[in-house]
Design a protein around this motif. Structure first.
Motif, mmCIF file in Angstrom:
data_model
loop_
_atom_site.group_PDB
_atom_site.id
_atom_site.type_symbol
_atom_site.label_atom_id
_atom_site.label_comp_id
_atom_site.label_asym_id
_atom_site.label_seq_id
_atom_site.Cartn_x
_atom_site.Cartn_y
_atom_site.Cartn_z
ATOM 1 N N UNK A 105 0.836 -1.201 0.000
ATOM 2 C CA UNK A 105 0.000 0.000 0.000
ATOM 3 C C UNK A 105 0.875 1.258 0.000
ATOM 4 N N UNK A 106 1.919 1.253 0.810
ATOM 5 C CA UNK A 106 2.796 2.420 0.855
ATOM 6 C C UNK A 106 3.478 2.653 -0.489
ATOM 7 N N UNK A 107 3.854 1.568 -1.151
ATOM 8 C CA UNK A 107 4.535 1.698 -2.437
ATOM 9 C C UNK A 107 3.597 2.146 -3.549
ATOM 10 N N UNK A 108 2.295 1.995 -3.331
ATOM 11 C CA UNK A 108 1.328 2.323 -4.385
ATOM 12 C C UNK A 108 1.056 3.807 -4.497
ATOM 13 N N UNK A 109 1.573 4.620 -3.577
ATOM 14 C CA UNK A 109 1.379 6.065 -3.675
ATOM 15 C C UNK A 109 0.632 6.630 -2.491
ATOM 16 N N UNK A 110 0.259 7.915 -2.617
ATOM 17 C CA UNK A 110 -0.384 8.602 -1.492
ATOM 18 C C UNK A 110 -1.716 7.958 -1.103
ATOM 19 N N UNK A 111 -2.404 7.397 -2.075
ATOM 20 C CA UNK A 111 -3.703 6.795 -1.758
ATOM 21 C C UNK A 111 -3.592 5.619 -0.800
ATOM 22 N N UNK A 112 -2.436 4.980 -0.791
ATOM 23 C CA UNK A 112 -2.267 3.824 0.098
ATOM 24 C C UNK A 112 -1.554 4.158 1.387
ATOM 25 N N UNK A 113 -1.314 5.437 1.665
ATOM 26 C CA UNK A 113 -0.555 5.823 2.853
ATOM 27 C C UNK A 113 -1.259 5.408 4.138
ATOM 28 N N UNK A 114 -2.542 5.763 4.240
ATOM 29 C CA UNK A 114 -3.269 5.476 5.483
ATOM 30 C C UNK A 114 -3.414 3.979 5.724
ATOM 31 N N UNK A 115 -3.952 3.206 4.726
ATOM 32 C CA UNK A 115 -4.046 1.758 4.983
ATOM 33 C C UNK A 115 -2.684 1.099 5.158
ATOM 34 N N UNK A 116 -1.665 1.601 4.442
ATOM 35 C CA UNK A 116 -0.337 1.014 4.587
ATOM 36 C C UNK A 116 0.227 1.201 5.976
ATOM 37 N N UNK A 117 0.136 2.433 6.487
ATOM 38 C CA UNK A 117 0.623 2.701 7.845
ATOM 39 C C UNK A 117 -0.171 1.896 8.864
ATOM 40 N N UNK A 118 -1.492 1.825 8.652
ATOM 41 C CA UNK A 118 -2.346 1.076 9.589
ATOM 42 C C UNK A 118 -1.935 -0.398 9.644
ATOM 43 N N UNK A 119 -1.732 -1.019 8.473
ATOM 44 C CA UNK A 119 -1.369 -2.441 8.440
ATOM 45 C C UNK A 119 0.010 -2.679 9.058
ATOM 46 N N UNK A 120 0.947 -1.766 8.799
ATOM 47 C CA UNK A 120 2.284 -1.934 9.380
ATOM 48 C C UNK A 120 2.258 -1.751 10.890
ATOM 49 N N UNK A 121 1.461 -0.813 11.366
ATOM 50 C CA UNK A 121 1.334 -0.643 12.817
ATOM 51 C C UNK A 121 0.698 -1.868 13.444
#
Length: 424
Positions: A105-121
């Motif tokens: 999600x983080x690598x996919x761009x700004x749209x994936x920032x929130x879900x990416x951070x959430x999943x990593x946390x």
């Protein structure tokens, strides 16, 4: 140092037989078992808990029957153990999936920032947690206690395994082995109050039992399954419903209800799958204890553990007396001789109290702890067959050297108990 005791005799209110009474302990009748277990714990109310107790009881009886019939106990990698490893690996794989998904999600761009951070946390919060050395207890290394570690190595050799990398000394009436750090360094945790109430051969038997867990591969406490159990317990905590919720919390409870049931079910399943292996590991560890310290010393160790609550009560009383008389002065005054007073008190426990605890244990069975076989069954297994002689025997000179190496830790633990109280 001795403890003054005064025993009296009185008739049993149920059968009239003479009862030997010691005011420090429960009054009971050896003829009819009147009041033999006045504080017997209630059976668990939950259906799953009752089923676990029943399963543990049946398996314990089965193991005893195997030993009585002359069958040798051996560590097994049976179907339940393999399933437990598979589930544990699936638990860890789930955490890895969260990491990979979060990174994607983080690598996919700004749209994936929130879900990416959430999943990593979430992956970080649910990561497998390895144990670490404690910061608040004395830790001994080989260079600090060469004679103690030499004894540990001898006992480990009897168990068919290697020694430990560190010894943690704490204020518990217990002892255990485990691993710490990602490299899995071996650690023996030694409760100083327990160590001080045992004879040298009983201590050797205790060490033999603990190293027996290494030698026979206790699945529940291994790196793979042990960390999975801790991860599942963390997941269950996160998904547990909030009591007396607000409207927002009620909505969260509804969303988390299914994940909570799923995690709880997997945790219970993994617990059940490792139950048999854990009980068998206890019996196997007892056999190692007998080979290391002798069957006689191992049986005596088990009897001592039956009255361990008396040691806890005595230590709490010592701490209370120190707190009532003022802090620093009272602690220092009672510090000298604490361990000698504890050993003298335990030595004064009459035989009829040991017998009461044996009978109470037989009545309770697995009602207290389903993961450990009842002491009376473990004791019976040891007394079946040929009596083992000690493979490791200490002498007064060696015991004095070990006591000197433990002197600083003994003082720190004693001071901790008197200053902060004893908590079992």
């Amino acid at each position: 140092m001795s403890v003054v005791t005064e025993e009296t005799t009185q008739p049993c209110p149920q059968c009239g037989a003479d009862i030997r009474a010691d005011g420090r302990f429960t009054l009971w009748c050896a003829s009819c078992d009147w009041n033999v277990d006045p504080q017997r714990p209630q059976e668990p109310e939950g259906r799953l808990e009752r089923a676990q107790r029943a399963l543990a009881r049946r398996y314990g009886d089965k193991l005893l029957a195997e030993v009585t019939a002359g069958q040798a106990l051996q560590a097994r990698r049976d179907v339940p153990a393999l399933l437990a490893y598979a589930i544990a690996l699936a638990v860890h794989a789930t955490t890895m999936v969260l990491v990979v998904a979060g990174a994607w999600f983080l690598a996919s761009g700004w749209g994936g920032l929130v879900p990416g951070v959430f999943l990593l946390l979430m992956a970080w919060a649910l990561r497998p947690r390895v144990k670490r050395l404690p910061d608040d207890a004395p830790v001994l290394r080989r260079g600090q206690a060469p004679e103690l570690f030499a004894l540990l190595d001898e006992v480990a050799m009897v168990a068919g395994t290697r020694g430990v990398d560190a010894v943690v000394v704490n204020a518990e009436l217990n002892a255990s082995v485990g691993t710490v750090g990602v490299r899995g360094h071996r650690v023996l945790t030694l409760g100083m109050p327990l160590w001080e109430i045992l004879t040298p051969q009983q201590r050797t038997a205790l060490l033999g039992h603990e190293f027996g867990h290494y030698g026979h591969g206790d699945t529940r406490h291994g790196m793979v399954v042990g960390t999975a159990l801790r991860s599942l317990a963390t997941w269950r905590y996160f998904f547990a419903p909030t009591a007396d919720p607000t409207m927002l919390q009620m909505a969260v409870n509804v969303v988390s209800f299914v994940p909570y049931l799923l995690v709880h079910g997997v945790l219970r399943l993994l617990d059940q799958l490792t139950l048999h292996a854990t009980q068998r590991a206890e019996y196997l560890a007892d056999r190692v204890a007998a080979r290391a310290g002798s069957t006689q010393a191992t049986v005596q160790l088990m009897d001592r553990l039956l009255v361990i609550d008396s040691a806890a009560m005595m230590l709490r009383r010592e701490a209370n007396q120190a707190s009532l008389r003022g802090r620093a002065a009272a602690v220092e005054a009672r510090l000298a001789g604490l361990w000698q007073r504890l050993a003298a008190y335990m030595a004064s426990i009459p035989e009829h109290e040991y017998e009461r605890q044996r009978r109470a244990g037989a009545l309770r069975g697995h009602s207290v702890d389903a993961t450990h076989p009842p002491t009376h069954l473990r004791r019976a297994c040891l007394l079946v067959g040929e009596t083992a002689l000690a493979s490791v025997v200490t002498n007064p000179g060696r015991e004095l050297k070990i006591a000197t190496e433990l002197a600083d830790a003994r003082g720190r633990v004693a001071r901790q108990i008197l200053r902060h109280g004893f908590h079992d």
